[in-house]
Design an enzyme around this catalytic site. Sequence first.
Site, PDB file in Angstrom:
ATOM      1  N   ARG A  68       0.793  -1.218   0.000  1.00 39.39           N
ATOM      2  CA  ARG A  68       0.000   0.000   0.000  1.00 39.39           C
ATOM      3  C   ARG A  68       0.836   1.284   0.000  1.00 39.39           C
ATOM      4  NH1 ARG A  68      -4.339  -1.344   4.223  1.00 39.39           N
ATOM      5  NH2 ARG A  68      -2.391  -1.459   5.335  1.00 39.39           N
ATOM      6  N   LYS A 175       1.622 -19.892   6.193  1.00 36.47           N
ATOM      7  CA  LYS A 175       0.603 -20.227   7.163  1.00 36.47           C
ATOM      8  C   LYS A 175       0.118 -18.951   7.861  1.00 36.47           C
ATOM      9  CE  LYS A 175       3.355 -20.897  11.239  1.00 36.47           C
ATOM     10  NZ  LYS A 175       2.935 -19.700  11.873  1.00 36.47           N
ATOM     11  N   HIS A 205       8.155 -23.309   7.328  1.00 32.92           N
ATOM     12  CA  HIS A 205       9.601 -23.045   7.216  1.00 32.92           C
ATOM     13  C   HIS A 205      10.443 -24.053   7.998  1.00 32.92           C
ATOM     14  CE1 HIS A 205       9.208 -20.816  11.029  1.00 32.92           C
ATOM     15  NE2 HIS A 205      10.521 -20.865  11.120  1.00 32.92           N
ATOM     16  N   LYS A 209      14.566 -26.208   7.279  1.00 33.02           N
ATOM     17  CA  LYS A 209      15.743 -26.201   8.163  1.00 33.02           C
ATOM     18  C   LYS A 209      16.599 -27.434   7.901  1.00 33.02           C
ATOM     19  CE  LYS A 209      13.405 -23.675  11.895  1.00 33.02           C
ATOM     20  NZ  LYS A 209      14.117 -22.476  12.295  1.00 33.02           N
ATOM     21  N   GLU A 243      10.439 -21.087  22.991  1.00 33.06           N
ATOM     22  CA  GLU A 243      10.958 -19.774  22.594  1.00 33.06           C
ATOM     23  C   GLU A 243      11.113 -18.906  23.837  1.00 33.06           C
ATOM     24  OE1 GLU A 243       9.600 -18.376  18.464  1.00 33.06           O
ATOM     25  OE2 GLU A 243       7.787 -19.134  19.432  1.00 33.06           O
ATOM     26  N   ASP A 262      -0.656 -21.728  15.968  1.00 36.52           N
ATOM     27  CA  ASP A 262       0.520 -21.060  15.405  1.00 36.52           C
ATOM     28  C   ASP A 262       1.620 -22.054  15.049  1.00 36.52           C
ATOM     29  OD1 ASP A 262       2.220 -18.912  14.684  1.00 36.52           O
ATOM     30  OD2 ASP A 262       3.146 -18.902  16.676  1.00 36.52           O
ATOM     31  N   HIS A 267       4.416 -26.793  12.357  1.00 34.31           N
ATOM     32  CA  HIS A 267       5.798 -27.219  12.618  1.00 34.31           C
ATOM     33  C   HIS A 267       5.883 -28.517  13.445  1.00 34.31           C
ATOM     34  CE1 HIS A 267       6.338 -23.271  11.135  1.00 34.31           C
ATOM     35  NE2 HIS A 267       6.441 -22.620  12.272  1.00 34.31           N
ATOM     36  N   LYS A 365       5.875 -19.596  24.363  1.00 32.11           N
ATOM     37  CA  LYS A 365       6.620 -18.332  24.297  1.00 32.11           C
ATOM     38  C   LYS A 365       7.070 -17.992  25.719  1.00 32.11           C
ATOM     39  CE  LYS A 365       5.132 -16.963  20.013  1.00 32.11           C
ATOM     40  NZ  LYS A 365       6.101 -17.015  18.915  1.00 32.11           N
TER      41      LYS A 365
HETATM   42  C1  BG6 Z   1       6.572 -19.052  13.237  1.00 32.33           C
HETATM   43  C2  BG6 Z   1       5.593 -18.667  14.309  1.00 32.33           C
HETATM   44  O1  BG6 Z   1       5.993 -19.956  12.342  1.00 32.33           O
HETATM   45  O2  BG6 Z   1       7.716 -19.644  13.815  1.00 32.33           O
HETATM   46  C3  BG6 Z   1       6.237 -17.775  15.328  1.00 32.33           C
HETATM   47  O3  BG6 Z   1       4.486 -18.012  13.736  1.00 32.33           O
HETATM   48  C4  BG6 Z   1       7.525 -18.368  15.841  1.00 32.33           C
HETATM   49  O4  BG6 Z   1       5.350 -17.510  16.400  1.00 32.33           O
HETATM   50  C5  BG6 Z   1       8.420 -18.783  14.681  1.00 32.33           C
HETATM   51  O5  BG6 Z   1       8.183 -17.396  16.639  1.00 32.33           O
HETATM   52  C6  BG6 Z   1       9.657 -19.498  15.169  1.00 32.33           C
HETATM   53  O6  BG6 Z   1      10.501 -19.786  14.090  1.00 32.33           O
HETATM   54  P1  BG6 Z   1      12.010 -20.173  14.334  1.00 32.33           P
HETATM   55  O7  BG6 Z   1      12.513 -20.530  12.994  1.00 32.33           O
HETATM   56  O8  BG6 Z   1      12.674 -18.989  14.950  1.00 32.33           O
HETATM   57  O9  BG6 Z   1      11.991 -21.327  15.292  1.00 32.33           O
END
Ligand code: BG6
Length: 513
Positions: A68, A175, A205, A209, A243, A262, A267, A365
């Site tokens: 935007r 996602k 993602h 890895k 995390e 999430d 994952h 988290k």
């Molecule tokens: C994301 C989540 O998919 O993965 C986040 O939405 C999370 O909440 C992140 O922090 C963590 O990714 P990584 O690669 O740092 O473990």
Amino acid sequence: MTDARTAPGTNPLRDSRDRRLPRIAGPCGLVIFGVTGDLARKKLMPAVYDLSQRGLLPPGFSLVGFARRDWADQDFSQVVHDAVRARSRTPFSEAVWEQLAEGLRFVPGEFDDDAAFARLRTVVEDLDRQRGTGGNHAFYLSVPPRSFPVVLKQLHRSGLASREGTGWRRLVVEKPFGHDLASARELDGLIGSVFPTEGVFRIDHYLGKETVQNLLALRFANELFEPVWNAHHVDHVQITMAEDIGIGGRAGYYDGIGAARDVIQNHLLQLLALTAMEEPVSFDADALRAEKEKVLSAVRLPDDLALGAARGQYTAGWQGGREVVGYLDEEGTDPGSTTETYAALRLNVETRRWAGVPFYLRTGKRLGRRVTEIAVVFSRAPHLPFDHSATKELGQNALVIRVQPDEGVTIRFGSKVPGTSLEVRDVTMDFGYGTSFTESSPEAYERLILDVLLGDPPLFPRHEEVDLSWRILDPVIDHWAREGAPEPYSAGTWGPPSADAMMARDGRAWRRP
Ligand code: BG6
């Protein structure tokens, strides 16, 4: 003489490409929607630069940003430049940057603006003429899910989604793939009405890895582990994604979504599938995905979710010597929010290989430390020919795949303590990427963006996996919705007491990585 192509254990009928050779994308371009967002700046732009630095992008590669902002190409170029300088993995090179910068374009516009999409189409066609992108374009939806439908509709209406001549058009979706089974199916229907199945790349993602891909190498390139990788020898599996960060500025996305949607839906269930699956006949997309799907369809939830699942929400506390606020005081969260920032689940995989072996998943988290690992914990030896006192300190053998941050593999086993008495205690044997290999691992997004441009799908979950994952998770989320507020846990600790109690009821304990 043994011919390498027919060496024992190799199958001459399989694809004979040498997979060690660098794979370089052919002529193409990438269009990113939501290019001003966090993901684009922190991950996508640096990954594109790193690919270019590694010589894996074609010389005419073009990156188009759509957002935007009232930006010209030069403004966009500056933003990409800053993002690359701040976050690229490989060293900055003026020559690489200059070549990349020549292919940068920006299209300002709202997602519901037909004229903006017509401009985008013109830009894309100009790139084909000026830079030889050959009608090959990938469209990356790095936008909130509520914008998926409008962008898809516009890609369809503007004709951008249809391939021209011999070119290809691909869609990359980030996602969340829906927020439950019904919405995931709806989204899939919408995507399917615009792009053919083979043109859709769903990003998880974690699959990009190196350490996650190494699970396949560890399991299927060795003879050492697979014979004990089953219910006869494994007591349980713990998959942890902890995390230390809070939700930062992401309340808009996270509040109302929570830890289970999430990261468990994607994952952690993917990690479970790779850990539990049978050997695929090849690592081609269909074969690999089919094995993962078999696992996901064999997953069973505990009969009583109150006992086999736990969730929590962080409150204020101390982390890394710093005082941090609780979830409800984070900017942008609803003060009465019942969103979980911690979730733990006990799952069973009902197959012959895994009968009776619980898989414990947890994520949170603001936990004690950032660590992602898969710990395969083995049963105790059926007989210990030692005095009881000699093995008092002996735990269970374990194989731990350290996904991050200290990437590697650890094996824990018992060893005699030096001295004149016989005492056996746990020791560990470590493999670390940092010490065994000289090259650093590419970022997950480097690998995944390259695979999109190459049209190589094995590392992208297909819709069936998404569907199965929601089928597992929906009942848990519904159960929690009926329960009200999650249990509080202080920032910097290892989650709510109910998660420990869940393990204790099974006579087990969470690992303290
Ligand atoms: C994301 C989540 O998919 O993965 C986040 O939405 C999370 O909440 C992140 O922090 C963590 O990714 P990584 O690669 O740092 O473990």
